[in-house]
Design an enzyme around this catalytic site. Structure first.
Site, PDB file in Angstrom:
ATOM      1  N   LYS A 196       0.834  -1.220   0.000  1.00  0.00           N
ATOM      2  CA  LYS A 196       0.000   0.000   0.000  1.00  0.00           C
ATOM      3  C   LYS A 196       0.870   1.273   0.000  1.00  0.00           C
ATOM      4  O   LYS A 196       0.636   2.219  -0.759  1.00  0.00           O
ATOM      5  CB  LYS A 196      -0.923  -0.027   1.223  1.00  0.00           C
ATOM      6  CG  LYS A 196      -1.751   1.229   1.420  1.00  0.00           C
ATOM      7  CD  LYS A 196      -2.759   1.440   0.327  1.00  0.00           C
ATOM      8  CE  LYS A 196      -3.379   2.813   0.427  1.00  0.00           C
ATOM      9  NZ  LYS A 196      -4.215   3.150  -0.705  1.00  0.00           N
TER      10      LYS A 196
ATOM     11  N   GLY B 232       0.740  20.838 -11.962  1.00  0.00           N
ATOM     12  CA  GLY B 232      -0.043  21.944 -11.436  1.00  0.00           C
ATOM     13  C   GLY B 232       0.159  22.192  -9.964  1.00  0.00           C
ATOM     14  O   GLY B 232       1.292  22.237  -9.475  1.00  0.00           O
TER      15      GLY B 232
ATOM     16  N   CYS C 153      -4.619  10.703   1.573  1.00  0.00           N
ATOM     17  CA  CYS C 153      -3.670   9.584   1.508  1.00  0.00           C
ATOM     18  C   CYS C 153      -2.255   9.968   1.109  1.00  0.00           C
ATOM     19  O   CYS C 153      -1.329   9.745   1.877  1.00  0.00           O
ATOM     20  CB  CYS C 153      -4.206   8.522   0.563  1.00  0.00           C
ATOM     21  SG  CYS C 153      -5.664   7.723   1.241  1.00  0.00           S
TER      22      CYS C 153
HETATM   23  P1  NAD Z   1     -11.909   8.847   7.854  1.00  0.00           P
HETATM   24  O1  NAD Z   1     -11.173   9.681   8.804  1.00  0.00           O
HETATM   25  O2  NAD Z   1     -12.748   9.470   6.779  1.00  0.00           O
HETATM   26  O3  NAD Z   1     -12.870   7.849   8.644  1.00  0.00           O
HETATM   27  C1  NAD Z   1     -12.493   7.144   9.777  1.00  0.00           C
HETATM   28  C2  NAD Z   1     -13.738   6.878  10.618  1.00  0.00           C
HETATM   29  O4  NAD Z   1     -13.397   6.019  11.702  1.00  0.00           O
HETATM   30  C3  NAD Z   1     -14.362   8.129  11.225  1.00  0.00           C
HETATM   31  O5  NAD Z   1     -15.729   8.183  10.874  1.00  0.00           O
HETATM   32  C4  NAD Z   1     -14.171   7.932  12.733  1.00  0.00           C
HETATM   33  O6  NAD Z   1     -15.203   8.499  13.493  1.00  0.00           O
HETATM   34  C5  NAD Z   1     -14.159   6.421  12.826  1.00  0.00           C
HETATM   35  N1  NAD Z   1     -13.550   5.876  14.048  1.00  0.00           N
HETATM   36  C6  NAD Z   1     -12.423   6.255  14.681  1.00  0.00           C
HETATM   37  N2  NAD Z   1     -12.198   5.471  15.757  1.00  0.00           N
HETATM   38  C7  NAD Z   1     -13.198   4.574  15.802  1.00  0.00           C
HETATM   39  C8  NAD Z   1     -13.525   3.501  16.681  1.00  0.00           C
HETATM   40  N3  NAD Z   1     -12.775   3.184  17.735  1.00  0.00           N
HETATM   41  N4  NAD Z   1     -14.648   2.782  16.429  1.00  0.00           N
HETATM   42  C9  NAD Z   1     -15.433   3.087  15.365  1.00  0.00           C
HETATM   43  N5  NAD Z   1     -15.176   4.091  14.511  1.00  0.00           N
HETATM   44  C10 NAD Z   1     -14.075   4.824  14.719  1.00  0.00           C
HETATM   45  O7  NAD Z   1     -10.824   7.882   7.200  1.00  0.00           O
HETATM   46  P2  NAD Z   1     -10.772   7.266   5.715  1.00  0.00           P
HETATM   47  O8  NAD Z   1     -10.444   8.305   4.717  1.00  0.00           O
HETATM   48  O9  NAD Z   1     -11.969   6.395   5.510  1.00  0.00           O
HETATM   49  O10 NAD Z   1      -9.470   6.344   5.864  1.00  0.00           O
HETATM   50  C11 NAD Z   1      -9.467   5.197   6.699  1.00  0.00           C
HETATM   51  C12 NAD Z   1      -8.165   4.458   6.447  1.00  0.00           C
HETATM   52  O11 NAD Z   1      -8.113   3.990   5.090  1.00  0.00           O
HETATM   53  C13 NAD Z   1      -6.898   5.297   6.630  1.00  0.00           C
HETATM   54  O12 NAD Z   1      -5.885   4.490   7.131  1.00  0.00           O
HETATM   55  C14 NAD Z   1      -6.571   5.741   5.202  1.00  0.00           C
HETATM   56  O13 NAD Z   1      -5.200   5.999   5.037  1.00  0.00           O
HETATM   57  C15 NAD Z   1      -6.964   4.504   4.407  1.00  0.00           C
HETATM   58  N6  NAD Z   1      -7.346   4.768   3.011  1.00  0.00           N
HETATM   59  C16 NAD Z   1      -8.070   5.887   2.697  1.00  0.00           C
HETATM   60  C17 NAD Z   1      -8.461   6.110   1.381  1.00  0.00           C
HETATM   61  C18 NAD Z   1      -9.237   7.332   1.000  1.00  0.00           C
HETATM   62  O14 NAD Z   1      -9.305   7.640  -0.212  1.00  0.00           O
HETATM   63  N7  NAD Z   1      -9.840   8.051   1.916  1.00  0.00           N
HETATM   64  C19 NAD Z   1      -8.078   5.183   0.378  1.00  0.00           C
HETATM   65  C20 NAD Z   1      -7.355   4.050   0.746  1.00  0.00           C
HETATM   66  C21 NAD Z   1      -6.988   3.851   2.078  1.00  0.00           C
END
Ligand code: NAD
Length: 438
Positions: free
Chosen positions: A209, A258, A265
């Site tokens: 990743k 740009g 991420c």
């Molecule tokens: P985000 O911050 O949008 O969402 C995380 C959620 O987890 C929040 O709603 C928060 O309230 C909840 N949370 C925190 N602690 C918790 C707990 N103990 N119990 C239940 N819920 C809890 O994060 P995201 O963008 O969805 O990213 C999540 C992970 O995936 C990260 O590690 C990120 O790097 C990875 N990721 C993100 C993307 C992207 O495009 N956003 C793509 C691939 C991987």
């Protein structure tokens, strides 16, 4: 299978929707009650194209939501950890959400008789699943990983804006497992997804990743550095990108020069990988350079505006696009934030437009910025327009409307939304990062 998805951010809710569409019973869990209430009402707590339609169809049938993590885990065969892994102030990964979610899952497992599998989907630094999550789960549950419960790592590669399509039809699926039972569960979960599947250990899955995001971020910083060089040579970076993109070893994707990359991420993952590598006594020269180039790109737009306007103080600047990319409301590490901050510091008046991300930006700048409902309103009487996000609503603007509406038709385009020759014909002063004055 019955699944609990812990964390209903961009990854959690899309993962939940993707598995529910394949017929699994999925319960979304979050600590924020407002997100859970929203899902229960069949309304997505965040903007992602097509998601509301899926929620309307599946909530109450295949898709459920609760704040009660213990109940959801006890009822499920598999739990996915999808909580955030933000940057700590020094750029290293902050595992506080991972640790608290793991402890809560472990506690729920302590009284569970049936075998349960925990899959980490959040992006975590190599070694985290085995050396941090596993001991927390074992301690809180009183059980042994590999014997009493399974533990795997299955990184997510979705792109905000096309996230549903990405989970429905992934490029590949990485199945990270430390034991055969977990691998079997992962294979069964993904049996209906047609994509190349690669079975690896958890540490390798975690690293794939980071390598993936670091490579894509490097490609963007590379083309931005080339853009900055092209300006000096009076050559158009977009023609260069077209030329090199035809080489199939390079490909045309991720060659848009740009304002730089943002989002939840690339910046945080490259910073976390660099910090982890530094902590392991390897100085990541290339990753440092990727971040350095990226940090200066948004400010180059402000500098370009300053060079065209003479001075920014008291000038009205229209910022078109706030989200880190089109088709999302996500503003995490968005170039727009750096640009607006710099404009405000220079005492410019900032007007901003975004079709989805305005509410999020209001939480950062409040009433220091004037928010407009239409891109045209942003332009009215302004001295300069900065195109920061290439939303279709921005690209649909007629070139002559810049001339008609603005006090002076100066456009600094960080995304090459328009044809520079047509822009010049329409009487605009149209500049961007990395191209000559046509
Ligand atoms: P985000 O911050 O949008 O969402 C995380 C959620 O987890 C929040 O709603 C928060 O309230 C909840 N949370 C925190 N602690 C918790 C707990 N103990 N119990 C239940 N819920 C809890 O994060 P995201 O963008 O969805 O990213 C999540 C992970 O995936 C990260 O590690 C990120 O790097 C990875 N990721 C993100 C993307 C992207 O495009 N956003 C793509 C691939 C991987």
């Amino acid at each position: 299978m019955k699944l609990a998805v812990i964390g209903t951010g961009y990854v959690g809710i899309i993962t939940a929707a993707g598995f529910a569409e394949k017929g699994h019973k999925v319960t979304c869990v979050d600590i924020l009650p407002e997100k859970i209430e929203s899902i229960k009402k069949k309304k997505s707590p965040l903007y992602e194209a097509g998601l509301d339609k899926v929620l309307k169809k599946l909530v109450g049938k295949k898709l459920f939501a609760t704040t009660n993590l213990a109940e959801a885990v006890k009822d499920a065969d598999v739990s996915f950890i999808c909580v955030g892994t933000p940057s700590a102030p020094d750029g290293s990964i902050d595992l506080k959400y991972i640790k608290s979610a793991s402890a809560a899952i472990g506690q729920a497992l302590s009284s569970k008789k049936k075998f349960h599998t925990v899959i980490v989907k959040s992006t975590v630094i190599p070694g985290t699943t085995d050396s941090i999550i596993l001991p927390i789960l074992e301690k809180a549950s009183g059980k042994k990983a590999g014997r009493d419960f399974g533990l795997g790592m299955n990184p997510e590669f979705l792109k905000e804006g096309t996230a549903l399509a990405d989970v429905r039809k992934p490029d590949r699926i990485i199945l990270g497992a430390g034991d055969q039972k977990t691998l079997k569960v992962l294979k069964a979960l993904y049996s209906k997804f047609k994509a190349p599947k690669l079975a690896v250990d958890t540490r390798t899955a975690e690293t794939i990743k980071y390598a993936n995001n670091a490579f894509l971020a490097t490609k963007i910083s590379f083309i931005n550095e080339m853009a900055n060089i092209c300006e000096k040579f009076n050559v158009d970076i977009y023609e260069i990108a077209k030329g090199i993109g035809l080489d199939e070893r390079i490909s045309p994707r991720f060659l848009a020069a740009g304002a730089g990359f943002g989002g939840s991420c690339f910046p945080k993952d490259v910073k976390a990988l660099a910090a982890a590598s530094r902590a392991a006594s390897y100085e990541p020269t290339l990753l440092n350079a990727v971040l350095e180039v990226n940090a200066s790109q948004p400010l180059r737009m402000v500098e370009l505006a300053r060079s065209l306007l003479g001075e920014l103080r008291g000038k009205t600047i229209a910022v078109l696009g706030l989200a880190f990319k089109p088709e999302t409301d996500d503003i995490r590490e968005a170039p727009s934030l750096i640009i607006i901050e710099s404009l405000l510091r220079a005492s410019a008046n900032v007007r901003a437009y975004d079709p989805k991300a305005t509410a999020n930006v209001k939480t950062v700048f409040g009433n220091m910025v004037q928010y407009c409902k239409k891109p045209e309103d942003t332009l009215k009487g302004s001295d300069c327009a900065l195109i920061v996000t290439e939303w279709k609503q921005v690209k649909a603007l007629k070139l002559n409307s810049f001339k008609k509406l603005m006090a002076s038709p100066i456009i600094v385009d960080g995304r090459r939304a328009f044809d520079p020759i047509k822009a010049k014909k329409a009487g605009l002063i149209y500049r961007g990062i990395g191209w000559r004055n046509k």
